[in-house]
Write a protein that holds these residues in place. Structure first.
Motif, mmCIF file in Angstrom:
data_model
loop_
_atom_site.group_PDB
_atom_site.id
_atom_site.type_symbol
_atom_site.label_atom_id
_atom_site.label_comp_id
_atom_site.label_asym_id
_atom_site.label_seq_id
_atom_site.Cartn_x
_atom_site.Cartn_y
_atom_site.Cartn_z
ATOM 1 N N PRO A 1 2.610 0.825 -10.271
ATOM 2 C CA PRO A 1 3.228 2.028 -10.851
ATOM 3 C C PRO A 1 3.670 1.772 -12.286
ATOM 4 O O PRO A 1 3.610 0.644 -12.782
ATOM 5 C CB PRO A 1 4.421 2.289 -9.919
ATOM 6 C CG PRO A 1 4.762 0.947 -9.380
ATOM 7 C CD PRO A 1 3.474 0.190 -9.254
ATOM 8 N N GLN A 2 4.118 2.814 -12.959
ATOM 9 C CA GLN A 2 4.575 2.660 -14.339
ATOM 10 C C GLN A 2 5.831 1.812 -14.423
ATOM 11 O O GLN A 2 6.050 1.114 -15.413
ATOM 12 C CB GLN A 2 4.820 4.035 -14.962
ATOM 13 C CG GLN A 2 3.550 4.841 -15.202
ATOM 14 C CD GLN A 2 3.837 6.212 -15.747
ATOM 15 O OE1 GLN A 2 4.995 6.665 -15.738
ATOM 16 N NE2 GLN A 2 2.790 6.882 -16.221
ATOM 17 N N CYS B 1 3.129 8.263 -2.397
ATOM 18 C CA CYS B 1 4.087 7.255 -1.977
ATOM 19 C C CYS B 1 5.207 7.891 -1.149
ATOM 20 O O CYS B 1 5.421 9.106 -1.173
ATOM 21 C CB CYS B 1 4.678 6.539 -3.190
ATOM 22 S SG CYS B 1 3.429 5.793 -4.267
ATOM 23 N N SER C 1 6.567 10.084 -5.170
ATOM 24 C CA SER C 1 5.800 9.951 -6.413
ATOM 25 C C SER C 1 4.307 10.027 -6.135
ATOM 26 O O SER C 1 3.823 9.648 -5.066
ATOM 27 C CB SER C 1 6.135 8.633 -7.103
ATOM 28 O OG SER C 1 5.776 7.538 -6.287
ATOM 29 N N ARG D 1 0.493 9.177 -8.132
ATOM 30 C CA ARG D 1 -0.117 8.480 -9.254
ATOM 31 C C ARG D 1 -1.618 8.756 -9.284
ATOM 32 O O ARG D 1 -2.263 8.870 -8.247
ATOM 33 C CB ARG D 1 0.116 6.969 -9.144
ATOM 34 C CG ARG D 1 1.572 6.649 -9.019
ATOM 35 C CD ARG D 1 1.953 5.208 -8.948
ATOM 36 N NE ARG D 1 1.037 4.219 -8.489
ATOM 37 C CZ ARG D 1 1.382 3.281 -7.572
ATOM 38 N NH1 ARG D 1 2.579 3.316 -7.003
ATOM 39 N NH2 ARG D 1 0.523 2.348 -7.253
ATOM 40 N N HIS E 1 -4.904 6.973 -10.746
ATOM 41 C CA HIS E 1 -5.405 5.704 -11.263
ATOM 42 C C HIS E 1 -6.897 5.813 -11.571
ATOM 43 O O HIS E 1 -7.617 6.654 -11.002
ATOM 44 C CB HIS E 1 -5.213 4.586 -10.231
ATOM 45 C CG HIS E 1 -3.802 4.098 -10.125
ATOM 46 N ND1 HIS E 1 -3.275 3.108 -10.919
ATOM 47 C CD2 HIS E 1 -2.790 4.475 -9.287
ATOM 48 C CE1 HIS E 1 -2.025 2.880 -10.580
ATOM 49 N NE2 HIS E 1 -1.697 3.694 -9.588
ATOM 50 N N TYR F 1 -2.492 0.117 -14.649
ATOM 51 C CA TYR F 1 -1.432 1.112 -14.596
ATOM 52 C C TYR F 1 -2.048 2.516 -14.548
ATOM 53 O O TYR F 1 -3.187 2.735 -15.004
ATOM 54 C CB TYR F 1 -0.505 0.959 -15.799
ATOM 55 C CG TYR F 1 0.306 -0.323 -15.733
ATOM 56 C CD1 TYR F 1 1.495 -0.372 -15.015
ATOM 57 C CD2 TYR F 1 -0.139 -1.475 -16.385
ATOM 58 C CE1 TYR F 1 2.235 -1.557 -14.948
ATOM 59 C CE2 TYR F 1 0.589 -2.654 -16.318
ATOM 60 C CZ TYR F 1 1.769 -2.692 -15.592
ATOM 61 O OH TYR F 1 2.493 -3.863 -15.517
ATOM 62 N N PRO F 2 -1.316 3.478 -14.010
ATOM 63 C CA PRO F 2 -1.903 4.814 -13.784
ATOM 64 C C PRO F 2 -2.111 5.582 -15.081
ATOM 65 O O PRO F 2 -1.409 5.390 -16.082
ATOM 66 C CB PRO F 2 -0.860 5.488 -12.885
ATOM 67 C CG PRO F 2 0.423 4.812 -13.216
ATOM 68 C CD PRO F 2 0.079 3.392 -13.525
ATOM 69 N N GLN G 1 1.454 9.850 -13.769
ATOM 70 C CA GLN G 1 2.360 9.605 -12.652
ATOM 71 C C GLN G 1 3.393 10.719 -12.626
ATOM 72 O O GLN G 1 3.996 11.047 -13.653
ATOM 73 C CB GLN G 1 3.053 8.248 -12.780
ATOM 74 C CG GLN G 1 3.989 7.944 -11.616
ATOM 75 C CD GLN G 1 4.498 6.527 -11.641
ATOM 76 O OE1 GLN G 1 3.804 5.614 -12.109
ATOM 77 N NE2 GLN G 1 5.705 6.311 -11.120
ATOM 78 N N TRP G 2 3.551 11.316 -11.449
ATOM 79 C CA TRP G 2 4.517 12.387 -11.258
ATOM 80 C C TRP G 2 5.547 11.924 -10.227
ATOM 81 O O TRP G 2 5.205 11.653 -9.072
ATOM 82 C CB TRP G 2 3.819 13.655 -10.774
ATOM 83 C CG TRP G 2 2.716 14.106 -11.697
ATOM 84 C CD1 TRP G 2 2.840 14.860 -12.811
ATOM 85 C CD2 TRP G 2 1.320 13.836 -11.553
ATOM 86 N NE1 TRP G 2 1.616 15.084 -13.389
ATOM 87 C CE2 TRP G 2 0.654 14.463 -12.633
ATOM 88 C CE3 TRP G 2 0.552 13.124 -10.626
ATOM 89 C CZ2 TRP G 2 -0.716 14.398 -12.810
ATOM 90 C CZ3 TRP G 2 -0.812 13.054 -10.813
ATOM 91 C CH2 TRP G 2 -1.435 13.687 -11.888
ATOM 92 N N ASN G 3 6.804 11.869 -10.647
ATOM 93 C CA ASN G 3 7.842 11.302 -9.788
ATOM 94 C C ASN G 3 8.650 12.355 -9.036
ATOM 95 O O ASN G 3 9.069 12.114 -7.914
ATOM 96 C CB ASN G 3 8.797 10.429 -10.616
ATOM 97 C CG ASN G 3 8.118 9.158 -11.102
ATOM 98 O OD1 ASN G 3 7.257 8.598 -10.428
ATOM 99 N ND2 ASN G 3 8.491 8.716 -12.300
#
Length: 609
Positions: free
Chosen positions: A454-455, A481, A485, A487, A489, A495-496, A499-501
């Motif tokens: 992840p970031q 996840c 979150s 991601r 990729h 790293y992605p 990414q949306w958390n």
């Protein structure tokens, strides 16, 4: 006077014939005697000469015995020959007199058997005409003024033919060329259409269950129908897994757990897998059973003839759907006979000394050009071991080395799921319980990157709950996840790209999947029964639609669609906690492909790099 005259004439003719025949015979005898004398005279000087040259032997005959003897004449044979000639001449004369008087007459003929043809009408009158019936009138064109006639003239065209046909001019004799593959596809499609029509008739006749193909309360769908899980053997069973075939998009697997209450003795402690055709929702096509709890399942990659499943006790099971139903147990419910198919093959009980006992949490088919069509791979993943198994149809197992570096191994990661890169099935990725995604190959080749992170730096206790590869050729994949979150990729970067958390407000992601008909759209399901639709062309920061289903606890989700067809048919299959399965047809704005959608998505991804 005339008679005496004729008799005298006949007598004179006979005398002339006798005199002529005798004269001829005498002349013939004289000619034969003269010829014989000539031959003897010619041979005498040669004989005398030979006698003078040869010495006289004592054993030779006396001179008087070698002297010339007379010639023997056979007058009896000559007499018989003369008589035969006389009779033959009489017969020839008689034939010459009678032949002009004899002639054959061909003007008279007759038939040995005369059987006139019997038409259908005469046969009917012969059989039934005397049974209290009589003929009132005959229908023909002559009485068409006051009668309804059935004998109107029909246009006909005559053709000639022969068998066997020997040229292209022969009409009707040549057998048509049949494309068996095309015919089989047509019959399969026609059979499906007929089956769907019969389903509609059956649904209309059943008051207890209907298709519900009307407008629904969901804002993301146009219509909805329900698979008929109201079967006696499915009561009080929760659905744990859904799987859609990769090659036959209408084929669906649903896994039903152990029942809450005791029922039929055969099914009390058994899990059930139902094989559905979504266009025939009134009942499952086949019902599979096993003794252990099923955690995952899948179809074979090329055809929907084999079903694989992984169980909680570490067994891999296979069902061959082509087996005869007589090989499996039958149970009758409400007058309907059901066949419950037992596994064709199971790894349970083999290799007792090193038998696998950890739960199988993921089973994935592997389609690869390295094998023939009838061979393919099957991957099973156990989350309590630092390895997973690659198995062929005959289940040869190969253990791969560790996928993680030493610092990650200190956290003792568990592998929760496995997915294969569609464009190169040699590569696979594995989701873990520490927020990382491992990268490896089936042939143990070195790959980069080895991990997808992840970031945020560092490892956290976050489960990778969902992974789905991009179905349109690029090496992209989504990761969902347990912290909510998401991601995006690419296979070449650690790293992605995105990414949306906070898109699910912290709710764990249960399932996510790319739309099968649009490259820029994907769907997400969280633990609170919320469905999110993402359209990266419209908004790459937040989902464009959210659908909450408060009355039902949705357990899992699967997508149906036909990417090779431009009709934009896209469906979401939702399984809830009560054991029901709903199929929602997504609205066209999220299902129909947009112009130059792939190019626009590429530009968005390039800006994110």
């Amino acid at each position: 006077y005339d008679e005496d005259k004729s008799e005298e004439g006949d007598t004179r003719d006979k005398q002339r014939e006798i005199h002529f025949s005798k004269t001829s015979e005498i002349e013939e005898i004289q000619r034969a005697i003269n010829a014989e004398n000539d031959r003897i005279c010619a041979s005498l000087p040669q004989k005398i000469k030979n006698e003078k040259q040869e010495p006289v032997m004592e054993t030779q005959c006396p001179p008087e015995r070698n002297s010339f003897c007379g010639i023997f004449m056979d007058f009896e044979t000559a007499n018989r020959r003369q008589s035969s000639q006389i009779m033959a001449s009489k017969q020839k004369k008689r034939i010459a007199e009678l032949l002009p008087l004899i002639d054959l007459d061909f003007s008279v003929s007759f038939s040995l058997l005369d059987l006139p043809p019997v038409n259908e009408y005469d046969m009917y009158i012969r059989n039934y005409g005397k049974m209290n019936t009589k003929q009132a009138y005959v229908q023909c064109n002559e009485d068409n003024l006051d009668r309804d006639v059935q004998t109107e003239e029909v246009e006909t065209l005559e053709k000639w033919t022969q068998h066997p046909g020997e040229s292209a001019l022969v009409s009707g004799a040549q057998a048509p060329k049949i494309d068996s593959l095309r015919l089989a596809n047509f019959l399969r499609s026609a059979g499906q259409v007929i089956a769907v029509l019969l389903e509609e008739d059956q649904a209309a006749a059943q008051p207890g269950w209907k298709l519900r193909s009307q407008q629904t309360s969901l804002s993301i769908s146009d219509s909805c129908f329900q698979l008929n899980t109201n079967q006696p053997f499915l009561h009080d069973r929760k659905i744990s897994c859904l799987y859609v075939s990769q090659v036959q998009r209408q084929a669906l697997l649903s896994v039903h757990g152990l029942p809450d209450k005791a029922g039929v003795a055969l099914l009390d402690r058994k899990s059930i897998i139902c094989v559905w055709n979504i266009w025939q929702p009134s009942s499952p096509q086949k019902v599979l059973i096993c003794d252990s709890e099923v955690l995952c399942c899948c179809f074979s990659p090329s055809k929907t003839t084999l079903v694989f499943a992984g169980t909680v006790d570490g067994s891999l099971l296979v069902w061959d759907l082509r087996e005869d139903t007589r090989m499996h147990p039958h149970v009758t419910f409400s007058g309907t006979d059901w066949t419950f198919r037992v596994p064709t093959f199971s790894t349970d009980g083999i290799l007792n000394s090193v038998n696998h006992t950890s739960p199988i949490v993921a089973v994935e088919p592997v389609s690869t050009p390295l094998y023939a069509d009838q061979n393919y791979g099957l991957t099973s993943l156990s989350h309590q071991e630092e390895s997973f198994h690659y198995s062929l149809v005959i289940f040869y197992l190969f253990v791969f080395p560790s996928l993680f570096p030493k610092d990650v191994l200190l956290r003792m990661p568990q592998m929760l799921m496995v997915k294969f890169l569609p464009s190169d099935p040699n590569h696979f990725i594995v989701g873990t319980n520490v927020g990382l995604v491992g990268h490896g190959t089936r042939h143990d080749l070195k790959v980069l990157p080895k991990l997808f992170r992840p970031q945020e730096s560092g490892m956290r206790s976050i489960n990778i709950s969902a992974i789905d590869f991009f179905p349109f050729g690029k090496s992209l994949f989504l990761v969902g996840c347990s912290d909510g979150s998401i991601r995006l990729h690419q296979m070449t970067s650690e790293y992605p790209l995105m990414q949306w958390n906070g898109s699910t407000n912290g709710q764990p992601v249960i399932a996510l999947q790319w739309a099968l008909t649009r490259p820029a759209v994907f769907f997400v399901l969280d633990a609170s029964s919320n469905i999110y639709i993402w359209d990266l062309l419209e908004n790459d920061l937040f989902p464009v639609a959210k659908q909450t289903i408060p009355s039902e606890n949705v357990i899992t989700m699967a997508l149906l669609g036909e990417p090779e067809k431009p009709n934009g048919l896209l469906g979401i299959v939702l399984a809830n906690n009560s054991g029901e399965i709903d199929v929602h047809c997504v609205k066209k704005k999220w299902a129909l492909p947009q112009p130059e959608e792939s190019e626009q998505l590429n530009r968005i991804l390039l800006r994110s790099c």
